[in-house]
Structures are given as structure tokens and as C-alpha cells.
Design a protein around this motif. Structure first.
Motif, short mmCIF file in Angstrom:
data_model
loop_
_atom_site.label_atom_id
_atom_site.label_comp_id
_atom_site.label_asym_id
_atom_site.label_seq_id
_atom_site.Cartn_x
_atom_site.Cartn_y
_atom_site.Cartn_z
N ALA A 31 29.69 26.78 47.17
CA ALA A 31 29.98 27.09 45.98
C ALA A 31 31.17 26.23 45.59
O ALA A 31 31.92 25.32 46.25
CB ALA A 31 30.58 28.46 46.12
N HIS A 32 31.33 25.76 44.27
CA HIS A 32 32.23 25.18 43.70
C HIS A 32 33.40 25.86 42.93
O HIS A 32 32.86 26.67 42.23
CB HIS A 32 31.73 23.81 43.07
N ALA A 33 34.47 25.35 42.66
CA ALA A 33 35.31 26.05 41.77
C ALA A 33 35.11 25.95 40.46
O ALA A 33 34.48 24.84 39.92
CB ALA A 33 36.95 25.32 42.00
N ALA A 34 35.42 26.83 39.46
CA ALA A 34 34.56 26.71 38.34
C ALA A 34 35.54 27.59 37.26
O ALA A 34 35.95 28.96 37.79
CB ALA A 34 33.21 27.45 38.10
N GLN A 35 35.88 27.45 36.21
CA GLN A 35 36.64 28.24 35.07
C GLN A 35 35.45 28.50 34.14
O GLN A 35 35.02 27.71 33.40
CB GLN A 35 37.85 27.55 34.64
N LEU A 36 34.99 29.70 34.13
CA LEU A 36 33.92 30.24 33.34
C LEU A 36 34.41 31.01 31.99
O LEU A 36 35.67 31.47 32.02
CB LEU A 36 32.99 31.25 34.21
N SER A 45 26.16 28.30 42.79
CA SER A 45 27.31 28.95 43.36
C SER A 45 28.66 28.66 43.01
O SER A 45 28.99 27.47 42.72
CB SER A 45 27.34 28.84 44.84
N ILE A 46 29.52 29.74 42.61
CA ILE A 46 30.81 29.12 42.12
C ILE A 46 31.85 30.14 42.91
O ILE A 46 31.68 31.28 43.31
CB ILE A 46 30.79 29.32 40.50
N VAL A 47 33.06 29.58 42.36
CA VAL A 47 34.17 30.34 42.93
C VAL A 47 35.23 30.42 41.70
O VAL A 47 35.56 29.24 41.10
CB VAL A 47 35.04 29.79 44.07
N LEU A 48 35.43 31.63 41.18
CA LEU A 48 36.25 31.43 40.08
C LEU A 48 37.78 31.11 40.30
O LEU A 48 38.17 31.18 41.12
CB LEU A 48 36.31 32.99 39.52
N THR A 49 38.42 30.65 39.48
CA THR A 49 39.67 29.81 39.27
C THR A 49 40.43 30.64 38.49
O THR A 49 41.87 30.24 38.31
CB THR A 49 39.46 28.47 39.07
N SER A 50 40.08 31.48 37.41
CA SER A 50 40.88 32.42 36.49
C SER A 50 40.16 33.60 36.07
O SER A 50 39.02 33.75 36.42
CB SER A 50 41.10 31.45 35.21
N ASN A 72 36.96 35.42 43.96
CA ASN A 72 38.49 34.98 44.50
C ASN A 72 39.57 35.64 43.90
O ASN A 72 40.45 34.84 43.37
CB ASN A 72 38.31 33.39 44.12
N GLY A 73 39.56 36.71 44.10
CA GLY A 73 40.87 37.44 43.68
C GLY A 73 41.29 37.50 42.22
O GLY A 73 42.26 37.98 41.75
N HIS A 74 40.19 37.13 41.23
CA HIS A 74 40.25 37.27 39.79
C HIS A 74 39.66 38.31 39.08
O HIS A 74 39.06 39.12 39.84
CB HIS A 74 39.60 35.92 39.25
N THR A 75 39.82 38.72 37.82
CA THR A 75 39.50 39.72 37.08
C THR A 75 38.38 39.54 36.12
O THR A 75 38.78 38.47 35.37
CB THR A 75 40.54 40.45 36.54
N VAL A 76 37.22 40.30 36.06
CA VAL A 76 36.25 40.05 34.88
C VAL A 76 36.57 41.23 34.21
O VAL A 76 36.16 42.52 34.59
CB VAL A 76 35.06 40.00 35.56
N ASP A 77 36.90 41.34 32.92
CA ASP A 77 37.50 42.43 32.03
C ASP A 77 36.70 42.53 30.51
O ASP A 77 36.59 41.39 30.01
CB ASP A 77 39.03 42.19 31.88
N GLY A 78 36.32 43.76 30.48
CA GLY A 78 35.65 43.70 29.23
C GLY A 78 36.38 44.74 28.08
O GLY A 78 37.73 44.83 28.40
#
Length: 424
Positions: A31-36, A45-50, A72-78
Motif C-alpha cells: 500500500a502507498h499513502a494517499a490523500q483521497l 492498495s492505499i493508506v489514508l493520510t487524512s 490508518n486512524g482516519h474518518t470517512v464521513d457522510g
């Protein structure tokens, strides 16, 4: 939260097939770090950074097989619409959280949804909360998808659902709390394993099988539901329900209705607002080794035939230990029905010759009413023991069959038994 490894029992391995399981556990690409961005499709494969906040529709969409999405400890919020993470049929993906901080999916219609054709996927270590319809849904997803070790908390409706023909999946080790509907709802789904989940505070039943057959319910706990703990209904046949526990649920510990061939083994179902186990139009089931003390009733059958009820503890209830109404050809063997506020065993309803219930080797002591009361005919009583009950030890209406070996002493009625011969 119960932690389960990727390694399942050898029996389950054989059931799903070695190839499918090994495919699900194959290493994903690095996986690689990514800001989506909200609604973005994910093909590597990705690791969220935000965090992703206030997504107007879907959060993230899985669009390739064999990848890992790490919150990675981040939130996906709708904003109450769409799906937090959606997979429309891709295989062998993992949605996880590697951080010690919660990886949160919240405020969508569905937190995570695996759709038809998706197989071999893993959804793990997430906090899925305050979504509308379900926290995690398996919608027609088949073949060793695993939903495990998640916190599924406070959905407006259901916690985890398996619908649309989803089959051969695993729901295990999740903590499922405070959902306003059912904790786990399985409809039209087969051959799945639901194991080691902790379900509490559901606004409806704790765990429901509806039109779902061949499933295994193993070592789940259900507490504080506003309905029954476990419901098996509407053609849910040939399921194994073993080693589960339930306390302080508003209705029965386990209700089986309009279903056949279920095996109910070694469960502890106590503190229910109704009976520990209740069968309604449920036939051909095996009910053995269950502890249903401290309920309103112990084991209750209504219009249910051809069941085996053996070696259960149905004592210390506020009603009858075991009661049968309009139910025939059941075997009640070696049960303990002691210290109930009403009677030990109570059987009502006629049976044609050769189709009566058989009461063999049961112990019915210290009940406030009769130890064993069998009205109508034609039922068989053999080798039962009834001592120190408030009324009769054994009372059987004319026409029932005395199989011999019944024993009674210390009961409130001086004759000890009526309709059968009892020895001290």
C-alpha cells in the motif's frame, strides 16, 4: 471485542474450499499513502493520510480486486446518503485500520457494502457508527467474505445484514451495540458462520435468521434487546445454534417459528421476558444441553412436532419448566425441571395413538404445582422422578400410557401420582 485470526476451523476450511480461502488470504500489493477525495474509486492498495468529511454521496469505491484500503486512524464521513465504502463485486480486497486510533465510517446510508459477486473480501478492525440502514451489509456477496473484529455502533436501523442470497460468509468477533433495529439480520442467506459476536442494546431482536438455512450460530452473546435474543423464522431450516448466551432480553431467549431441522445445543439463555426457548410451528429440531433457568418459562412448544428435547436444565422459572401445547411425537428425555413457580412439565392436547409425546427419565422436583401434568391422551410416561412438589408428583389423565419406572415422594397430594403407578 473478540479477536479472531484469519485461521478458521478445519471443518469450516473444508466447507468453503481451500482454494477460495487461500485466495482471500493472499498478500495484497504494497500500500502507498494517499490523500483521497469523496467518491473516489480506488484501484491500488492505499493508506489514508487524512479524513474525508461531509461526503455528499459515497465515501470511497473499491474498483479493483486484491487491494487493501487502510483507514490508518482516519474518518470517512457522510451527510446521511450513499455508502461509506462500496464494493460492487471485486474479490480478495481488505478494508482495515492499522492504527491504534479508530478508523471510523459514519453518517451514510450504509457504512460498508459488499455487493453481488464480491468474494474473499475482509472487512476488519473498523468503527462503523451512526449510519442509517446498516453498518455493514453483505448484499448478494458470496464465498468467504469475512466481517470481523469491528465495532458496529448506533445505526438508525440494523447493525450487520446479510441479504440478497449472500452465502458462505463469516461474521465473527464483532461488537454490535445500540443499533435501533436488529443487531445482526440474515435474510435469504445460507451456509454462513456467525461466531463470537457481542450484541447488546438492540432496539429490535439481537440476531435474526429469516428464510435462511444451513447457517452456524456459535458462541454469540446477546444482551438487553428490546425483542428476543435469537429469532429463527420463516423457513430457516437446518441451522446449528450452539454455545450462545443471552441475558435480560425483553422477549424469549430463542424463538424458532415455521422452520424445521434446527439443532439447538448447549446454549445458556436466561433472564428473558418470555420463555428461554419457544418453538411455534417448528418441527424436527434437536434441543439438547441448554440451560434455560431464570426465565418466565423454560422450554415452550406450540404446534410443534417431532422434536427431541433432551438433557436441558429448565428450572427456577416463574412459570412451567417445559410446556407443550398441541404438539405431538416429541421426545422429552432426561431434562431437569426443578423449583419452578408453576409446574415442572405440562403437556396439553390430544394425540392419536402412536403419535403421543414420550416423557422419559425426567427429574421434576420442588415445583410449586405438579411435577409432571399430562392432560388428554395418548402420551407415554416412563422412568420419571417427581419429589417434593406442591401438588401431584405425576398427574396423567385417563388414556395415557404408563411406561413404568416412575418414582414420586414428598409431594403435596398424599397419593403422589394419578394415572400412573409411582414407587417412592
Amino acid at each position: 471485542m473478540i479477536r479472531l485470526s484469519r485461521t478458521l476451523s478445519s471443518g469450516w476450511f473444508a466447507a468453503v474450499g481451500a482454494t477460495a480461502l487461500l485466495g482471500a488470504l493472499a498478500p495484497a500489493p504494497a500500500a502507498h499513502a494517499a490523500q483521497l477525495a469523496c467518491g473516489q474509486t480506488v484501484t491500488t492498495s492505499i493508506v489514508l493520510t487524512s479524513d474525508l468529511l461531509d461526503c455528499p454521496g459515497d465515501g470511497l469505491v473499491v474498483a479493483s480486486s486484491g487491494i487493501t484500503l487502510d483507514l490508518n486512524g482516519h474518518t470517512v464521513d457522510g451527510i446521511g446518503l450513499g455508502i461509506g465504502i462500496r464494493n460492487d463485486g471485486f474479490d480478495n480486497t481488505t478494508v482495515t485500520n492499522s492504527s491504534s486510533s479508530p478508523g471510523v465510517i459514519q453518517d451514510f446510508d450504509y457504512g460498508v457494502q459488499l455487493n453481488p459477486g464480491a468474494s474473499g473480501n475482509v472487512v476488519e478492525e473498523l468503527t462503523v457508527q451512526v449510519n442509517e440502514l446498516a453498518g455493514v451489509e453483505l448484499n448478494g456477496a458470496v464465498g468467504d467474505n469475512q466481517v470481523r473484529n469491528n465495532l458496529v455502533d448506533r445505526q438508525s436501523q440494523r447493525g450487520i445484514t446479510s441479504v440478497g442470497g449472500a452465502s458462505g460468509n463469516v461474521i465473527a468477533g464483532n461488537t454490535i451495540t445500540g443499533n435501533q433495529g436488529e443487531g445482526v439480520f440474515v435474510q435469504g442467506s445460507a451456509d454462513s458462520r456467525i461466531e463470537g459476536n457481542q450484541i447488546s442494546g438492540s432496539g429490535d431482536a439481537g440476531l435474526v435468521l429469516e428464510g435462511s438455512s444451513g447457517n452456524t450460530l456459535l458462541t454469540n452473546t446477546v444482551d438487553g434487546s428490546s425483542d428476543g435474543a435469537f429469532l429463527v423464522r420463516l423457513g430457516s431450516n437446518d441451522n446449528l445454534i450452539r454455545g450462545n448466551s443471552a441475558t435480560l432480553n425483553a422477549d424469549a431467549g430463542l424463538i424458532v417459528s415455521d422452520s424445521t431441522g434446527n439443532r439447538i445445543l448447549n446454549n445458556t439463555l436466561q433472564g428473558s421476558g418470555d420463555s428461554g426457548i419457544f418453538l411455534q410451528s417448528a418441527h424436527g429440531s434437536t434441543i439438547t444441553g441448554n440451560d434455560v433457568r431464570l426465565n418466565t418459562g423454560g422450554i415452550e412448544l406450540n404446534g410443534s412436532d417431532d422434536n427431541l428435547i433432551r438433557s436441558n436444565i429448565a428450572s427456577d422459572t416463574t412459570g412451567d419448566g417445559i410446556s407443550l401445547e398441541d404438539s405431538v411425537n416429541n421426545a422429552l428425555e432426561f431434562n431437569q425441571v426443578n423449583s419452578n413457580n408453576s409446574g415442572g412439565i405440562h403437556v396439553t392436547g390430544d394425540a392419536a395413538a402412536g403419535s403421543g409425546n414420550r416423557l422419559v427419565g425426567n427429574t421434576a422436583n420442588d415445583n410449586n404445582g405438579d411435577g409432571i401434568h399430562v392432560s388428554k391422551a395418548v402420551h407415554t410416561l416412563q422412568d420419571n422422578t417427581a419429589r417434593n412438589n406442591g401438588s401431584w408428583g405425576v398427574f396423567a389423565d385417563p388414556g395415557n400410557v404408563d411406561g413404568g419406572g416412575n418414582r414420586a415422594s414428598g409431594n403435596g397430594q398424599a397419593a403422589q401420582c394419578a394415572g400412573v403407578v409411582c414407587t417412592p
